[in-house]
Write a protein that holds these residues in place. Structure first.
Motif, short mmCIF file in Angstrom:
data_model
loop_
_atom_site.label_atom_id
_atom_site.label_comp_id
_atom_site.label_asym_id
_atom_site.label_seq_id
_atom_site.Cartn_x
_atom_site.Cartn_y
_atom_site.Cartn_z
N MET A 1 39.86 39.09 47.30
CA MET A 1 38.51 38.71 46.89
C MET A 1 38.41 38.74 45.36
O MET A 1 38.82 39.70 44.74
CB MET A 1 37.49 39.68 47.47
N SER A 2 37.85 37.73 44.82
CA SER A 2 37.75 37.61 43.37
C SER A 2 36.86 38.68 42.74
O SER A 2 37.04 39.03 41.59
CB SER A 2 37.19 36.24 43.00
N LEU A 3 35.89 39.18 43.49
CA LEU A 3 34.95 40.16 42.93
C LEU A 3 35.39 41.60 43.14
O LEU A 3 34.79 42.51 42.61
CB LEU A 3 33.56 39.97 43.56
N GLY A 4 36.41 41.80 43.94
CA GLY A 4 36.86 43.16 44.22
C GLY A 4 35.96 43.89 45.19
O GLY A 4 35.97 45.11 45.26
N LEU A 5 35.17 43.13 45.96
CA LEU A 5 34.28 43.73 46.96
C LEU A 5 34.92 43.67 48.33
O LEU A 5 35.67 42.74 48.64
CB LEU A 5 32.94 42.97 47.01
N LYS A 6 34.61 44.64 49.17
CA LYS A 6 35.13 44.62 50.52
C LYS A 6 34.43 43.52 51.32
O LYS A 6 33.28 43.18 51.06
CB LYS A 6 34.90 45.97 51.19
#
Length: 57
Positions: A1-6
């Motif tokens: 994920m580009s945002l680093g969110l699960k």
């Protein structure tokens, strides 16, 4: 994920709720999604000059 969110967190944002409670997408996440959608792949704040006259103390 580009945002680093699960994945689960993204699902909460997409649904707009978690366990019956409203989930609001943080401004930082909204802005990051916008930047990614526009093709921004990296960001260096030192490249920009910030006008502090409009900022509240």
């Amino acid at each position: 994920m580009s945002l680093g969110l699960k994945k689960r967190v993204i699902q909460y944002y997409e649904k707009g709720n978690r366990d019956g409670r409203n989930v609001e997408i943080p401004l930082s996440v909204s802005l990051a999604c916008y930047a990614i959608a526009k093709g921004v792949r990296s960001y260096d704040a030192s490249e920009f000059e910030i006008d502090t006259q409009d900022l509240d103390d």
